[in-house]
Design a protein around this motif. Structure first.
Motif, PDB file in Angstrom:
ATOM      1  N   ASN A   1       0.878  -1.167   0.000  1.00 14.92           N
ATOM      2  CA  ASN A   1       0.000   0.000   0.000  1.00 14.92           C
ATOM      3  C   ASN A   1       0.914   1.215   0.000  1.00 14.92           C
ATOM      4  O   ASN A   1       1.490   1.566   1.032  1.00 14.92           O
ATOM      5  N   GLN A   2       1.062   1.847  -1.147  1.00 13.27           N
ATOM      6  CA  GLN A   2       2.039   2.918  -1.258  1.00 13.27           C
ATOM      7  C   GLN A   2       1.676   4.139  -0.409  1.00 13.27           C
ATOM      8  O   GLN A   2       2.528   4.970  -0.122  1.00 13.27           O
ATOM      9  N   GLY A   3       0.433   4.222  -0.004  1.00 11.53           N
ATOM     10  CA  GLY A   3       0.042   5.338   0.850  1.00 11.53           C
ATOM     11  C   GLY A   3       0.158   5.018   2.325  1.00 11.53           C
ATOM     12  O   GLY A   3      -0.092   5.879   3.176  1.00 11.53           O
ATOM     13  N   GLY A   4       0.568   3.802   2.627  1.00  6.88           N
ATOM     14  CA  GLY A   4       0.651   3.387   4.017  1.00  6.88           C
ATOM     15  C   GLY A   4       2.071   3.041   4.417  1.00  6.88           C
ATOM     16  O   GLY A   4       3.023   3.679   3.959  1.00  6.88           O
ATOM     17  N   SER A   5       2.217   2.013   5.212  1.00  4.52           N
ATOM     18  CA  SER A   5       3.540   1.561   5.628  1.00  4.52           C
ATOM     19  C   SER A   5       4.322   1.055   4.431  1.00  4.52           C
ATOM     20  O   SER A   5       3.752   0.563   3.461  1.00  4.52           O
TER      21      SER A   5
END
Lengths: 115, 113
Positions: free
Chosen positions: B94-98
């Motif tokens: 998830n590039q927007g997360g970890s």
């Protein structure tokens, strides 16, 4: 350019002893990751650092395992009171950018055997 | 709970055939899917990757097909060579997360000549 360097490549410890694994990331890479690989569990995320700061250690067993990154050129994974179930290949990886690219460069791993 | 699953566990094909490796995932937030190739005694190495906005990514003999609706993807290796014999890992991010990559269990590919 040298890749990610991990030492030792092989380590055998007796149950209850301490094991310290070392990782030298690729120069200029800002993120360092630790994974554990076993036949049964596959590749398990342990922890990662960004610009030397610990960011996510959600995969680390809460007891006995600790990781540090005292400077940008090396990281250590320490396992205290090792148990046979800790036997695995411990992989270190580094990533060039701070942004989450998913592009990791792995070392060859440190194979830990706990007797 | 395994968030990324791969099948088959092992696959044998003849030289020149197309090998198809399958992967599925559960988390809709995953939006980047790299495949890693690992030879014995080495660490995994990035082979090819796809973003969720695409349905196909090609690089030489390696092609990823991606079905977002079904949360499935596959890696096709055409004209398989003995040197392709390795374990292949599908991963998700998830590039927007970890920044942590979640890996599947791997598929061990053997190409026989």
């Amino acid at each position: 350019n040298a890749g990610v360097i991990q030492t030792p490549r092989h380590k055998v410890t007796g149950k209850g002893q301490e094991a310290t694994l070392w990782c030298e990331p690729i120069s200029g890479h800002s993120a360092v990751f630790w994974y554990r690989q076993t036949i049964v569990q596959g590749l398990e995320f342990l922890t990662y650092f960004r610009n030397q700061a610990p960011i996510d250690d959600s995969g680390m067993p809460k007891e006995r395992f600790s990781a540090q990154m005292p400077n940008q050129s090396h990281s250590t994974l320490k396992i205290q009171s090792t148990q046979p179930q800790d036997s695995a290949v411990y992989l270190c990886a580094s990533s060039l950018r701070v942004a989450n690219t998913g592009q990791l460069y792995f070392g060859e791993g440190s194979k830990l055997t706990v007797l | 709970q395994q968030q990324v699953r791969q099948s088959p566990q092992s696959l044998t094909v003849w030289e020149g055939e197309t090998a198809i490796l399958n992967c599925s995932y559960e988390n809709s937030a995953f939006d980047y899917f790299p495949w890693y190739q690992q030879f014995p005694g080495e660490g995994p190495a990035l082979l090819i990757a796809i973003r969720s906005v695409s349905d196909k990514k090609e690089d030489g003999r390696f092609t990823i097909f991606f079905n977002k609706r079904e949360k499935k993807l596959s890696l096709h290796i055409t004209d398989s060579q003995p040197g392709d014999s390795a374990t292949y890992f599908c991963a998700a991010l998830n590039q927007g997360g970890s920044a942590k990559l979640i890996f599947g269990e791997g598929t061990k590919l053997t190409v026989s000549s």
